[in-house]
Design a protein around this motif. Structure first.
Motif, PDB file in Angstrom:
ATOM      1  N   ILE A 222       1.405   5.952  -7.448  1.00 50.15           N
ATOM      2  CA  ILE A 222       0.243   6.672  -7.972  1.00 50.15           C
ATOM      3  C   ILE A 222       0.486   8.176  -7.909  1.00 50.15           C
ATOM      4  O   ILE A 222       0.160   8.914  -8.839  1.00 50.15           O
ATOM      5  N   GLY A 223       1.060   8.623  -6.805  1.00 47.45           N
ATOM      6  CA  GLY A 223       1.361  10.039  -6.661  1.00 47.45           C
ATOM      7  C   GLY A 223       2.317  10.526  -7.738  1.00 47.45           C
ATOM      8  O   GLY A 223       2.144  11.618  -8.295  1.00 47.45           O
TER       9      GLY A 223
ATOM     10  N   LEU B 285       0.830  -1.207   0.000  1.00 49.95           N
ATOM     11  CA  LEU B 285       0.000   0.000   0.000  1.00 49.95           C
ATOM     12  C   LEU B 285       0.860   1.251   0.000  1.00 49.95           C
ATOM     13  O   LEU B 285       0.561   2.228  -0.701  1.00 49.95           O
ATOM     14  N   TRP B 286       1.909   1.242   0.784  1.00 51.64           N
ATOM     15  CA  TRP B 286       2.801   2.398   0.884  1.00 51.64           C
ATOM     16  C   TRP B 286       3.458   2.676  -0.455  1.00 51.64           C
ATOM     17  O   TRP B 286       3.489   3.819  -0.936  1.00 51.64           O
ATOM     18  N   ALA B 287       3.986   1.611  -1.086  1.00 54.16           N
ATOM     19  CA  ALA B 287       4.634   1.777  -2.384  1.00 54.16           C
ATOM     20  C   ALA B 287       3.640   2.226  -3.448  1.00 54.16           C
ATOM     21  O   ALA B 287       3.952   3.066  -4.303  1.00 54.16           O
ATOM     22  N   ALA B 288       2.416   1.669  -3.387  1.00 52.81           N
ATOM     23  CA  ALA B 288       1.397   2.033  -4.375  1.00 52.81           C
ATOM     24  C   ALA B 288       1.040   3.510  -4.266  1.00 52.81           C
ATOM     25  O   ALA B 288       0.849   4.186  -5.290  1.00 52.81           O
ATOM     26  N   ARG B 289       0.939   4.017  -3.046  1.00 53.36           N
ATOM     27  CA  ARG B 289       0.608   5.433  -2.882  1.00 53.36           C
ATOM     28  C   ARG B 289       1.632   6.327  -3.561  1.00 53.36           C
ATOM     29  O   ARG B 289       1.284   7.289  -4.257  1.00 53.36           O
ATOM     30  N   TRP B 290       2.912   6.023  -3.374  1.00 53.15           N
ATOM     31  CA  TRP B 290       3.938   6.878  -3.955  1.00 53.15           C
ATOM     32  C   TRP B 290       4.026   6.715  -5.466  1.00 53.15           C
ATOM     33  O   TRP B 290       4.290   7.679  -6.192  1.00 53.15           O
TER      34      TRP B 290
ATOM     35  N   LEU C 200       0.394  10.671 -11.146  1.00 51.62           N
ATOM     36  CA  LEU C 200      -0.586  11.750 -11.243  1.00 51.62           C
ATOM     37  C   LEU C 200      -0.016  13.121 -10.880  1.00 51.62           C
ATOM     38  O   LEU C 200      -0.733  14.116 -10.939  1.00 51.62           O
ATOM     39  N   GLY C 201       1.234  13.150 -10.496  1.00 49.55           N
ATOM     40  CA  GLY C 201       1.861  14.418 -10.174  1.00 49.55           C
ATOM     41  C   GLY C 201       1.434  15.018  -8.853  1.00 49.55           C
ATOM     42  O   GLY C 201       1.560  16.241  -8.661  1.00 49.55           O
ATOM     43  N   TRP C 202       0.975  14.190  -7.922  1.00 50.88           N
ATOM     44  CA  TRP C 202       0.493  14.714  -6.636  1.00 50.88           C
ATOM     45  C   TRP C 202       1.599  15.329  -5.798  1.00 50.88           C
ATOM     46  O   TRP C 202       1.334  16.204  -4.974  1.00 50.88           O
TER      47      TRP C 202
END
Length: 202
Positions: free
Chosen positions: A70-71, A63-68, A74-76
Motif C-alpha cells: 500500500i505504501g 499485514l506486513w506485506a500489505a503495508r509495504w 500511494l507513495g508513502w
C-alpha cells in the motif's frame, strides 16, 4: 507485556530531550532477561532483523506485506517523504555529548536509522508520508536482581493523514504485530543465549 506510558516517561532517558513534540504510542517489557552488560546484545539482535516478519504467524506476514505494498502504491515511502526531506532527523537536535556518542549498528534488514547509543539506551527513527516515528530501547532493572529490555514507540503523525493512519493500524498493532514480535524477540534471545560459550559450559 504491554506497560503503561509512565514506564517510559518516568525514567530519566535522554530521548526525552529530543521528542517533546512526539507522543508515546506504545511501551512494552521485552522477554530478554539478562545482566547489566547485556544491552549491546539486545541492540544487535534488534538490528539484525533476521526472523521478523518471516518467522511470524501468517496473518502478521500478510499485514506486513500489505503495508509495504500500500505504501508503494500511494507513495508513502518515497525518499522525499523521509528523513532529511520531509522532516529533519533527530540527529540534528542532539546536544554535543550525544552527537559524540556512537549511533549504534546499521543493517539493510532494519528499516530505521540509528540516532544514538548509550550503555542503557538506544534510539532509531523512520519517517514517511504518514509519520515520523522513533523506536527507543532501554535496559532496565527487572526488580529481581537482573535486567530486561524495554521498547517504546514514539510518533509524530503527519497531519490528518498520519492521525487516520495511526488510528487505523492500532488494532492490528496491538492484537497481531506486537504479540508476534514479542514472541520472536524472546525466542531469538533464548536461542542466542543458549548458543553462547558461557551458556554451553554451564
Amino acid at each position: 507485556m504491554k506497560l503503561p506510558k509512565t514506564a517510559h516517561t518516568s525514567r530519566p532517558w535522554r530521548i526525552h530531550e529530543l521528542t517533546r513534540d512526539f507522543a508515546v504510542e506504545d511501551v512494552w517489557a521485552l522477554p530478554t532477561p539478562g545482566g547489566p552488560d547485556d544491552f549491546p546484545r539486545l541492540v544487535s539482535q534488534t538490528v539484525s532483523g533476521d526472523n521478523f516478519p518471516e518467522g511470524a504467524p501468517l496473518v502478521v506476514r500478510v499485514l506486513w506485506a500489505a503495508r509495504w505494498k500500500i505504501g508503494a502504491l500511494l507513495g508513502w515511502d518515497r525518499p522525499k517523504s523521509g528523513l532529511g526531506s520531509r522532516v529533519a532527523s533527530l540527529r540534528d537536535r542532539l546536544p554535543d555529548d550525544l552527537r559524540e556518542a556512537p549511533k549504534g549498528p546499521e543493517s539493510a534488514a532494519f528499516p530505521l536509522a540509528p540516532v544514538y547509543l548509550l550503555k542503557d539506551e538506544w534510539a532509531a527513527e523512520l519517517a514517511n508520508s504518514t509519520v515520523h516515528t522513533v523506536m527507543h530501547m532501554g535496559w532496565v532493572p527487572d526488580g529481581a536482581g537482573g535486567y530486561r529490555g524495554q521498547m517504546t514507540v514514539l510518533v509524530k503523525p503527519n497531519g490528518r493523514l498520519g492521525a487516520v493512519y495511526m488510528a487505523a493500524i492500532k488494532p492490528f498493532r496491538l492484537w497481531f504485530v506486537y504479540p508476534a514480535l514479542m514472541r520472536e524477540i524472546g525466542r531469538s534471545w533464548r536461542a542466542e543465549a543458549e548458543g553462547r560459550p558461557s551458556a554451553r559450559t554451564q
